[in-house]
Structure formats: structure tokens, C-alpha cells
Design a protein around this motif. Structure first.
Motif, PDB file in Angstrom:
ATOM      1  N   SER A 147       0.829  -1.187   0.000  1.00  0.00           N
ATOM      2  CA  SER A 147       0.000   0.000   0.000  1.00  0.00           C
ATOM      3  C   SER A 147       0.874   1.250   0.000  1.00  0.00           C
ATOM      4  N   GLN A 148       2.028   1.127   0.657  1.00  0.00           N
ATOM      5  CA  GLN A 148       2.894   2.292   0.702  1.00  0.00           C
ATOM      6  C   GLN A 148       3.417   2.619  -0.690  1.00  0.00           C
ATOM      7  N   ASP A 149       3.802   1.561  -1.408  1.00  0.00           N
ATOM      8  CA  ASP A 149       4.278   1.787  -2.775  1.00  0.00           C
ATOM      9  C   ASP A 149       3.214   2.475  -3.607  1.00  0.00           C
ATOM     10  N   ASP A 150       2.038   1.919  -3.520  1.00  0.00           N
ATOM     11  CA  ASP A 150       0.899   2.495  -4.232  1.00  0.00           C
ATOM     12  C   ASP A 150       0.764   3.954  -3.920  1.00  0.00           C
ATOM     13  N   TYR A 151       0.862   4.179  -2.634  1.00  0.00           N
ATOM     14  CA  TYR A 151       0.617   5.490  -2.115  1.00  0.00           C
ATOM     15  C   TYR A 151       1.659   6.476  -2.629  1.00  0.00           C
ATOM     16  N   VAL A 152       2.925   6.043  -2.574  1.00  0.00           N
ATOM     17  CA  VAL A 152       3.995   6.907  -3.064  1.00  0.00           C
ATOM     18  C   VAL A 152       3.796   7.182  -4.550  1.00  0.00           C
ATOM     19  N   ALA A 153       3.408   6.152  -5.282  1.00  0.00           N
ATOM     20  CA  ALA A 153       3.193   6.320  -6.709  1.00  0.00           C
ATOM     21  C   ALA A 153       2.103   7.358  -6.957  1.00  0.00           C
ATOM     22  N   ARG A 154       1.058   7.248  -6.157  1.00  0.00           N
ATOM     23  CA  ARG A 154      -0.039   8.175  -6.348  1.00  0.00           C
ATOM     24  C   ARG A 154       0.371   9.606  -6.016  1.00  0.00           C
ATOM     25  N   LEU A 155       1.167   9.718  -4.971  1.00  0.00           N
ATOM     26  CA  LEU A 155       1.657  11.047  -4.600  1.00  0.00           C
ATOM     27  C   LEU A 155       2.458  11.666  -5.734  1.00  0.00           C
ATOM     28  N   GLU A 156       3.342  10.815  -6.302  1.00  0.00           N
ATOM     29  CA  GLU A 156       4.168  11.284  -7.420  1.00  0.00           C
ATOM     30  C   GLU A 156       3.275  11.829  -8.537  1.00  0.00           C
TER      31      GLU A 156
ATOM     32  N   SER B 364      -8.444   7.170   1.921  1.00  0.00           N
ATOM     33  CA  SER B 364      -9.054   6.739   3.167  1.00  0.00           C
ATOM     34  C   SER B 364     -10.473   7.258   3.220  1.00  0.00           C
ATOM     35  N   ARG B 365     -11.233   6.691   4.136  1.00  0.00           N
ATOM     36  CA  ARG B 365     -12.632   7.102   4.182  1.00  0.00           C
ATOM     37  C   ARG B 365     -12.756   8.589   4.519  1.00  0.00           C
ATOM     38  N   GLU B 366     -11.868   9.072   5.403  1.00  0.00           N
ATOM     39  CA  GLU B 366     -12.000  10.490   5.752  1.00  0.00           C
ATOM     40  C   GLU B 366     -11.713  11.387   4.554  1.00  0.00           C
ATOM     41  N   ALA B 367     -10.761  10.972   3.708  1.00  0.00           N
ATOM     42  CA  ALA B 367     -10.475  11.782   2.520  1.00  0.00           C
ATOM     43  C   ALA B 367     -11.671  11.768   1.568  1.00  0.00           C
ATOM     44  N   LEU B 368     -12.310  10.593   1.440  1.00  0.00           N
ATOM     45  CA  LEU B 368     -13.473  10.503   0.551  1.00  0.00           C
ATOM     46  C   LEU B 368     -14.656  11.301   1.113  1.00  0.00           C
ATOM     47  N   PHE B 369     -14.779  11.300   2.435  1.00  0.00           N
ATOM     48  CA  PHE B 369     -15.836  12.114   3.051  1.00  0.00           C
ATOM     49  C   PHE B 369     -15.595  13.594   2.770  1.00  0.00           C
ATOM     50  N   LEU B 370     -14.312  13.973   2.770  1.00  0.00           N
ATOM     51  CA  LEU B 370     -14.009  15.366   2.461  1.00  0.00           C
ATOM     52  C   LEU B 370     -14.421  15.700   1.035  1.00  0.00           C
ATOM     53  N   LEU B 371     -14.181  14.759   0.151  1.00  0.00           N
ATOM     54  CA  LEU B 371     -14.577  14.952  -1.240  1.00  0.00           C
ATOM     55  C   LEU B 371     -16.100  15.100  -1.315  1.00  0.00           C
ATOM     56  N   ASN B 372     -16.794  14.257  -0.557  1.00  0.00           N
ATOM     57  CA  ASN B 372     -18.243  14.343  -0.466  1.00  0.00           C
ATOM     58  C   ASN B 372     -18.651  15.751  -0.039  1.00  0.00           C
ATOM     59  N   TRP B 431     -11.303   3.611   7.419  1.00  0.00           N
ATOM     60  CA  TRP B 431     -10.814   4.759   8.154  1.00  0.00           C
ATOM     61  C   TRP B 431      -9.297   4.635   8.203  1.00  0.00           C
ATOM     62  N   GLY B 432      -8.637   5.751   8.031  1.00  0.00           N
ATOM     63  CA  GLY B 432      -7.192   5.732   8.183  1.00  0.00           C
ATOM     64  C   GLY B 432      -6.470   5.474   6.882  1.00  0.00           C
ATOM     65  N   ASN B 433      -6.674   4.301   6.303  1.00  0.00           N
ATOM     66  CA  ASN B 433      -5.864   3.983   5.136  1.00  0.00           C
ATOM     67  C   ASN B 433      -6.596   3.089   4.141  1.00  0.00           C
ATOM     68  N   SER B 434      -6.528   3.467   2.903  1.00  0.00           N
ATOM     69  CA  SER B 434      -7.029   2.608   1.828  1.00  0.00           C
ATOM     70  C   SER B 434      -6.137   2.829   0.631  1.00  0.00           C
ATOM     71  N   THR B 435      -6.084   1.861  -0.242  1.00  0.00           N
ATOM     72  CA  THR B 435      -5.288   2.030  -1.446  1.00  0.00           C
ATOM     73  C   THR B 435      -6.124   1.652  -2.646  1.00  0.00           C
ATOM     74  N   VAL B 436      -5.607   2.000  -3.798  1.00  0.00           N
ATOM     75  CA  VAL B 436      -6.305   1.637  -5.027  1.00  0.00           C
ATOM     76  C   VAL B 436      -6.518   0.123  -5.043  1.00  0.00           C
ATOM     77  N   LYS B 437      -5.514  -0.581  -4.547  1.00  0.00           N
ATOM     78  CA  LYS B 437      -5.572  -2.041  -4.596  1.00  0.00           C
ATOM     79  C   LYS B 437      -6.690  -2.578  -3.695  1.00  0.00           C
ATOM     80  N   ASN B 681      -6.918  -0.353   9.677  1.00  0.00           N
ATOM     81  CA  ASN B 681      -6.415  -0.845   8.405  1.00  0.00           C
ATOM     82  C   ASN B 681      -7.313  -1.839   7.710  1.00  0.00           C
ATOM     83  N   GLN B 682      -8.346  -2.288   8.432  1.00  0.00           N
ATOM     84  CA  GLN B 682      -9.269  -3.193   7.746  1.00  0.00           C
ATOM     85  C   GLN B 682     -10.600  -2.485   7.576  1.00  0.00           C
ATOM     86  N   PRO B 683     -11.235  -2.701   6.438  1.00  0.00           N
ATOM     87  CA  PRO B 683     -12.572  -2.143   6.268  1.00  0.00           C
ATOM     88  C   PRO B 683     -13.512  -2.906   7.201  1.00  0.00           C
ATOM     89  N   SER B 684     -13.534  -2.501   8.453  1.00  0.00           N
ATOM     90  CA  SER B 684     -14.239  -3.318   9.430  1.00  0.00           C
ATOM     91  C   SER B 684     -15.729  -3.057   9.395  1.00  0.00           C
TER      92      SER B 684
END
Lengths: 163, 687
Positions: A147-156, B364-372, B431-437, B681-684
């Protein structure tokens, strides 16, 4: 399937066509033709009421006037222009861009929204940047590094876009 | 004597509210609990006082006291008693008293609660509520007095509160009566709902200000007012939905929402209120966005006052009406003063409102809420500029312009579409962290499903790409949201060994805010189906039919049978009713009776004949008829596809809010932020 669709479209078009005919009988100009134009105009008397639905007698007369003008062969633009000349810009559904002042309404909202978006993304970046190193201290090591890699990539990517 | 009594009581409550302000400020600054207690009691006293004053007004309304100008304006002898009561909010003066009465009721309810550890908020909550109350009551007492009577002065009829020299009381034989358009059940409940919504937003604002003034700017004020803001949101939403239904039933243009400035006036606080509902969650879970939540509450409060101003000052019909009545400048003055004051307080407390944690990811969910929030505010900006522009244009250039539905539709449609997309993504982010993956993994099934639905619609229903995009988003959100329910239930079932339904009920019961929110999302999608249907696929035709003649629209065959006209002297109305037989193909379905009511006062009203089903509404309006022969009539016929999904969605929407806002058995329920952060870190499913 396709045949069915064509048949459907055929029936649909013809049915609307004949509806028009049936309803038109007595008049050369149908109510639908009048309403199509009247819908784009706003009652000069009542607030925010499109001319095609306004129940007042005045609006009834204006619709008849439109009917007359269609019968004379006037185009839609000519008819709209006639009403603008008579009653001013307020008969149109939105301020026309013919005056500089009216540009405000089209330019102002996008500017404000864009400014909001820029502020938001700047704040987001500000909030997230210092955390890059600690990001993803989850239980699952591989997950967090990915996720960190992803994240850094996205930041870039974000940074590139900014430039 | 009676009107003087009602007026006197209104003045008394005005004075008591002023006393409460002074006493509360004194008590808070001099640390005198007894003064604060006195202020609280003053606040509580305004409610019975205003109830009495309102009871006097209702007494006058119900008993045909037409010497009272307000009674003359809104009632007539022929109106049934319940309508005379509801006429209370049918005119300006009465509705301002109604506003004040509701506010004192809510403020009393909130001051009655146990204050224990929040006692430092109390005086300031009393101050803010009382200031608002004084403002509205001041208008009732000084400018829009519902107890004013008619007097004969030198042969002229003039309205005065007290008897002028040499004048005699003038009592008209009958009143004007309530505008018949306002006699619809929807219109009777709709204004009080909106007012309830408006007024209940004063409470969160009062707590926010109290937090700023006392410097206790942690999220305590948010926890205290969370339910208030949900109930406020419920009332405001119900008001909007009922207004839409009323327009559809009564206004006779085949639509439910006309982007009229009056509608937008009520919609604007709803937008900030909705943004607030989402962003408070970020503050509760993550301790972020404290400044922003303050700003949202302030905006909502100001928009509530501004909305009342727009609808009440006459400014919408002409800027010049604004200058003719003192109401307009007073409202503007009040909005400016409170806005400047509130923002100054936020700036003063700026350093203490810093976030407690950092944001980790832009997904992250908070960032998406901000977008909302950004999107909701964007809609607000469009609405605000659209409503204000004609006024500014008239003022500065003298040119009157109209900002109609096409402007708003084009400007807001992409934003609403983005909001729908967010509804599909945000529930899956953590909350906290999500990635594209992680998001992609959670979403791909729903996206594929929505894609299949869209392709199917492409081949069977429509090739309109806007509609297809809309239906794709609807399918995506529905699938994502239902999957959330499914995942939650499965997780519970694995752990608890329960049946599916027990699991579902318990799951929802334990996490009402989360699953209530999902129900609301689902209802939004049902409404979206209806809106897409009527906006993109509505067909209409208008024409004149002779008796026995038939016409066709979509798949309906309509046969015009007859039209009849008669007077009803009790209701002071002339009814004209047409009968139309509806066939689907050759199959007879129903007789419809579109009606035109012409009130003797000259007000017309079109009641459509409607045949409803889940597929569409056949909506027929009687436009015109030949008065002599009665053998031909003109009809306007709409086919509104899918529109009933809008009404179904509306009902589910309100139920969803009630489910979410319903008081807990244990009011001290607190969500612990720590446990959430640990699982961030988990979508709980458990937050």
C-alpha cells in the motif's frame, strides 16, 4: 432481438405521429408544437413559471400568440427573440450571455468550486505528506508495504499533475 | 380584549427571552450558578407563554374574528376547523410566531436535559437560543404582528394594534380564505416539517458556539448534538419530500421539483446539513476537521435564517419589495451580524481546533468524506449563485432575469453523478488507510455487475448515454451497499451461529448509524431511478378531444367520455371533472378523472387524474373545455416513467433516517476512538 427493437421503434414513432394527428385535427398548429416553444419561455408575469404550464389568462393569450407566429412560419429563434424584445431577458430560462454582466453566473460557481477543490487537495497533501514513512503500520507487513508503494506512486502522480 | 391579551403575552415572552440573555451572560462571566439557573428558567418560561399566545391566535382563527387582519387574510367562514388551525402558518405574521413557538419548544427541551459535566455549555446555549428567539419574536412584536386589527378611522379602514383616537372596530363579514393551493394535505404538513427542520438546526449551532466561547472545543458538542442534527435533517428532508409530492399533485405541471428559489431556500441548509452529517463522523472517529465542522454548522444556521428571509421578505418577487418592508433589512442585518460573530469566534479558537491525528491516505474514508463535502458545497454554491444572481442583476443593472431549471440541471447533474460514485466507493474504504488495490479488490465484483446491468439496459431499454451512466451508478451503489449488508451478516453468522434474519436484525440494531446510513443510500438510489425516469424519458402531449374520441400515448389508449361542471357553494368552488377511460392495448384498466377547480376567489387549481404503477405514471390534466357544449375538452397528458420509484425511495429515505435517529436505550452510548484506530487498516464492519 434487433428485429423486435425495430418493430418497437416503428410502432412507437407511428403511434406518436398519429397521436399528434388525432389531437391536431382542428388546428394546423398543434398544442404540442406551441408547448415545445412555450416551455422554453418563462411567464413574464408569474415568478418562475414556464409559459407552457402557466394557468393565467395572460399566458393563454401568449400561447395563442405563439401559435399564430408558428402558423406565419416564424422559426423558434424568431419567436423567442420576439418575446425577449417585448418583455426582456427574464422570459428566458437562463440569463443570456449577450451581456457581460450575465457571464458572472456562468463563471463564478466554477471558480469557487475550483478554489474549494484546490484548497481541499492542498490540505489533504499537507495532512498526508509527513505520514508517508509511518504509513501502513498494520499487522500485515506485505500489505502495508504494497500500500505504501501504491501510495507513493499516487503522490508522485499528484505532484506531476500539479506542475 | 382577546387580541390584546395574545399580543401582551407575546411581548412578555419577548422580554423574558431578553432577560434570559442578560442573566445567562452575567451568570457565565461572574460564575454565578444561580443566575445561570434563573436564565434557564426564563428560557423554559418562554414556551408556556408562547403556547398561550399561539392558543389565543388559534382561538381567533377558529372563531372567525375577521376584525383581526391576519385572521381575515388566511381564513374564511367556509373553511373547516382543522384548516383554520393550520392557517396559523399560512401567512407571514402567523408563521413567524409559529417559528418562535417551535424554537422555544426545542430550546426548552434541550435545557431540560441533565447537564452534569456539560454545565459550562448551558448559559451559552441559552444565550444563542434566546438571541435567535428574540430576533424572531422582535419581528412579531414590532413588524409582523398577527394580532393587528382593522379600525375605521375617518371612514378609512386601517390596521392598528391599538384603538386609534375616535376609531371604531371594523369587522369584515367574511375572510379572504386560505389559498386553495395550500389546502392540500401535503401543504398542511410540509411547512411545519420545514420549520421543524430549520428550528432544530439552531440547537447544534448553539452548542457549537457554546463550545467556541467556553474553549471546550473537543468533540463533546458534536456528541451532544448528533441526534439533534439527525432529527433536524429528518424534518428538513420530510419537508422537501412532501413539498415535491405536493407540487406533483397540485401544481399541475407534471413535475415534482422546479428549482424555484423558494424550494432552493429550503434545499440549501439541507445540503450543508448533509455535508455536516458526514464530516462529523471524521471528527468523531479521527479527531480531524474540527474547523470545518464548525464552519458547516455556522453555514447551516445562517442558511436557515437566510432561507426564512428569502421566503418571507418578498425579495424574490422584486428586490424593491425588500426595501418596502423592514423585514428584509432586519434579516440581512441579523445574518451578517451572526455570521461575522461566529466566524470571528472560529478564528479566535483556531489553534485549539487543530486535528489530533494525521490523515494517512487520499483514499481513506476520511479523505473521501471530504470529497463528499466538497461536492455538497459545490451544489450549494450553484444554488446560492443561482438564487442571488437575479436579485443582484435587478439591483445593479435594472435587468430582471430568470434562472430556471435548465441552468441548475446542467450545472448540478455531474456533481450528483460524482456523489453517486462516491456512495459506491466510500463504504468500502477504511478509516485511516485505503489504497487503489484494496478498493479495487472490494469493488470489482460490483463494478462488473453494474456493467452487466448497463449492457442489458442498452439492448432492451435505452441508448441514452446519460441514462445509461446514471443506471450504471445506481446499480453500482446498490450492489456495493447490499454487499455490505451481506458481508456483515455472514461475519456475524460465522461467529454467532444465528439465522440469516436474526443476524441481519442484530447487525443493524448494533450499528444503527452505519446501516441506517446504508438504507438512506439505497433509498437515494431508488429516488435516482425515479428522477432519471421522469427527467430523461417523460413524454407529453396536449390536444383537444371530442366526446367519444380517443388518443394514444406510449402504450396507453385513452377514450374521452364526458366532462361535467358544477358549483359547490359550501366550498366556494366550481368543479369541472372529465372522465377518461384508460386502456392498455385493448385491456380496460381504469377511469381517470382529471379535474379543474375554479375557486370563486378566482384561483384555479388542476387536479390530475393519475394511474400509477412501478413502470410509469399516466398523468392527465384537464386544460380547457367548451363551457356551452361540454362535448370537447383539451387535455395535457404526461407519461412519467419510473416516477413512483422516487416516491418509494422517499418513504424509505425517511424510514432510514428515523431508524438511524431513534433514541438508544442507553443514551450514554459512546464510540471509542481508540478501538477504531486500532482496526483502521481493515474495512471493518464493526464501526
Amino acid at each position: 432481438m434487433k428485429k423486435f427493437l425495430y418493430a418497437f421503434a416503428f410502432v412507437f414513432i407511428f403511434s406518436t405521429f398519429f397521436t399528434g394527428l388525432a389531437l391536431a385535427q382542428s388546428n394546423v398548429v398543434t398544442d404540442d408544437e406551441v408547448n415545445a416553444i412555450a416551455h422554453k419561455l418563462y411567464c413574464p408575469v408569474c415568478q418562475n413559471t414556464p409559459l407552457d404550464v402557466c394557468p393565467t389568462d395572460a399566458c393563454h393569450d401568449w400561447r395563442e400568440q405563439i401559435r399564430g407566429m408558428i402558423a406565419e412560419g416564424k422559426t423558434e429563434d424568431e419567436i423567442l427573440q420576439y418575446f425577449v424584445d417585448q418583455f426582456g431577458d427574464r422570459v428566458l430560462s437562463a440569463p443570456p450571455v449577450s451581456t457581460k454582466f450575465n457571464w458572472i453566473i456562468y463563471i463564478l460557481p466554477p471558480i469557487i468550486i475550483l478554489a474549494g477543490a484546490i484548497i481541499l487537495f492542498r490540505s489533504l497533501r499537507e495532512w498526508t505528506t509527513p505520514k508517508t514513512i509511518e504509513a501502513g503500520l498494520g499487522a500485515d507487513g506485505s500489505e502495508s508495504s504494497a500500500s505504501q508503494d501504491d501510495y507513493v506512486a499516487r503522490l508522485e502522480e499528484e505532484l506531476k499533475k500539479q506542475k | 380584549m382577546i387580541p390584546e391579551f395574545g399580543f401582551g403575552i407575546a411581548i412578555l415572552s419577548f422580554l423574558v427571552a431578553i432577560y434570559s440573555i442578560v442573566a445567562a451572560i452575567y451568570g457565565a462571566t461572574k460564575k454565578s450558578p444561580s443566575m445561570v439557573e434563573s436564565a434557564r428558567r426564563g428560557m423554559l418560561l418562554t414556551f408556556p407563554l408562547l403556547t398561550l399566545s399561539a392558543a389565543v391566535l388559534i382561538y381567533l382563527l377558529v372563531n372567525n374574528h375577521f376584525e383581526v387582519a391576519f385572521v381575515y387574510d388566511v381564513t374564511s367562514r367556509s373553511m373547516p376547523t382543522y384548516l383554520k388551525v393550520t392557517a396559523w402558518w399560512g401567512g407571514q405574521a402567523g408563521s413567524l410566531l409559529f417559528w418562535s413557538w417551535l424554537l422555544s419548544a426545542f430550546a426548552s427541551a434541550v435545557t431540560l436535559r441533565k447537564w452534569d459535566r456539560d454545565v459550562e455549555f448551558l448559559p451559552w446555549v441559552v444565550v444563542i437560543c434566546s438571541v435567535t428567539l428574540v430576533f424572531f419574536l422582535g419581528m412579531v412584536v414590532f413588524y409582523e404582528n398577527p394580532f393587528t386589527r382593522y379600525w375605521l378611522v375617518n371612514g378609512n379602514v386601517e390596521p392598528h394594534m391599538f384603538q386609534p383616537a375616535l376609531a371604531t372596530l371594523f369587522t369584515p363579514g367574511d375572510g379572504n380564505g386560505l389559498n386553495p393551493l395550500l389546502r392540500h394535505p401535503g401543504m398542511i404538513i410540509h411547512p411545519p416539517m420545514l420549520y421543524l427542520g430549520f428550528v432544530s438546526y439552531v440547537i447544534p449551532y448553539a452548542f457549537a458556539m457554546a463550545a467556541l466561547i467556553t474553549g471546550r472545543t473537543d468533540d463533546r458538542w458534536i456528541r451532544l448534538t448528533r441526534r439533534w442534527s439527525l432529527w433536524a435533517w429528518l424534518f428538513l428532508s420530510a419537508g422537501l419530500v412532501l413539498g415535491g409530492r405536493w407540487a406533483y399533485d397540485v401544481l399541475g405541471w407534471g413535475g415534482y421539483w422546479g428549482w424555484d428559489p423558494v424550494e432552493i431556500a429550503a434545499f440549501m441548509p439541507w445540503l450543508t446539513g448533509t455535508a455536516f452529517l458526514h464530516s462529523v463522523m471524521i471528527q468523531e472517529k479521527r479527531g480531524l476537521l474540527k474547523h470545518w465542522n464548525m464552519v458547516l454548522v455556522i453555514m447551516t444556521y445562517e442558511l436557515v435564517i437566510f432561507g426564512t428571509f428569502l421566503t418571507r421578505s418578498g425579495v424574490l418577487s422584486s428586490v424593491h419589495a425588500f426595501a418596502n418592508s423592514p423585514i428584509g433589512p432586519l434579516f440581512m442585518g441579523y445574518v451578517s451580524a451572526t455570521l461575522i460573530g461566529s466566524i470571528a469566534l472560529v478564528i479566535y479558537r483556531w489553534p485549539t481546533l487543530r486535528g489530533e491525528t494525521e490523515m494517512k491516505s487520499m483514499l481513506s474514508r476520511e479523505a473521501l468524506f471530504l470529497l463528499n463535502n466538497l461536492l455538497f458545497i459545490s451544489v450549494l454554491v450553484i444554488c446560492f449563485v443561482g438564487v442571488i444572481f437575479p436579485l443582484v442583476s435587478e439591483l445593479l443593472t435594472g435587468q430582471k432575469v430568470t434562472v430556471g431549471p435548465p441552468f441548475y440541471e446542467r450545472a448540478t447533474a455531474p456533481i450528483f453523478a460524482s456523489l453517486m460514485f462516491l456512495m459506491g466507493v466510500a463504504p468500502l474504504s477504511a478509516w485511516g488507510n485505503s489504497t487503489v488495490k484494496t478498493l479495487g479488490r472490494a469493488m470489482w465484483k460490483s463494478a462488473v455487475l453494474a456493467g452487466i446491468v448497463t449492457v442489458a439496459l442498452f439492448f432492451t431499454f435505452t441508448r441514452n448515454y446519460i441514462a445509461l451512466a446514471g443506471f450504471f451508478l445506481v446499480a453500482l451503489v446498490l450492489s456495493v451497499t447490499l454487499q455490505e449488508f451481506w458481508r456483515g451478516v455472514r461475519a456475524r453468522q460465522r461467529a454467532q451461529n444465528e439465522s440469516f434474519f436474526t443476524s441481519l436484525v442484530r447487525l443493524m440494531g448494533r450499528n444503527r448509524r452505519r446501516y441506517g446510513g446504508y438504507i438512506i443510500h439505497i433509498s437515494m438510489m431508488l429516488m435516482a431511478i425515479g428522477i432519471l425516469g421522469i427527467e430523461l424519458f417523460q413524454t407529453e402531449t396536449q390536444g383537444t378531444l371530442a366526446a367519444g374520441e380517443s388518443t394514444k400515448i406510449a402504450e396507453y389508449n385513452l377514450v374521452f367520455k364526458d366532462v361535467a361542471s358544477w358549483d359547490n357553494n359550501d366550498l366556494e368552488v366550481n368543479f369541472t371533472r372529465a372522465t377518461i377511460q384508460v386502456y392498455k392495448g385493448d385491456q380496460y384498466i381504469i377511469d381517470l378523472h382529471p379535474r379543474k377547480d375554479m375557486y370563486f376567489s378566482g384561483q384555479p387549481m388542476s387536479i390530475p387524474g393519475v394511474y400509477s404503477n412501478l413502470q410509469d405514471d399516466l398523468y392527465i390534466l384537464l386544460v380547457d373545455w367548451q363551457p356551452i357544449s361540454s362535448t370537447a375538452a383539451t387535455f395535457k397528458i404526461f407519461v412519467n416513467p419510473l416516477v413512483n420509484w422516487l416516491w418509494l425511495g422517499s418513504v424509505l429515505f425517511l424510514l432510514g433516517i428515523i431508524f438511524t435517529a431513534w433514541p438508544d436505550r442507553d443514551p450514554a452510548e459512546e464510540t471509542s476512538r481508540r478501538s477504531v484506530t486500532r482496526n483502521a487498516n481493515q474495512p471493518s464492519a464493526a464501526d
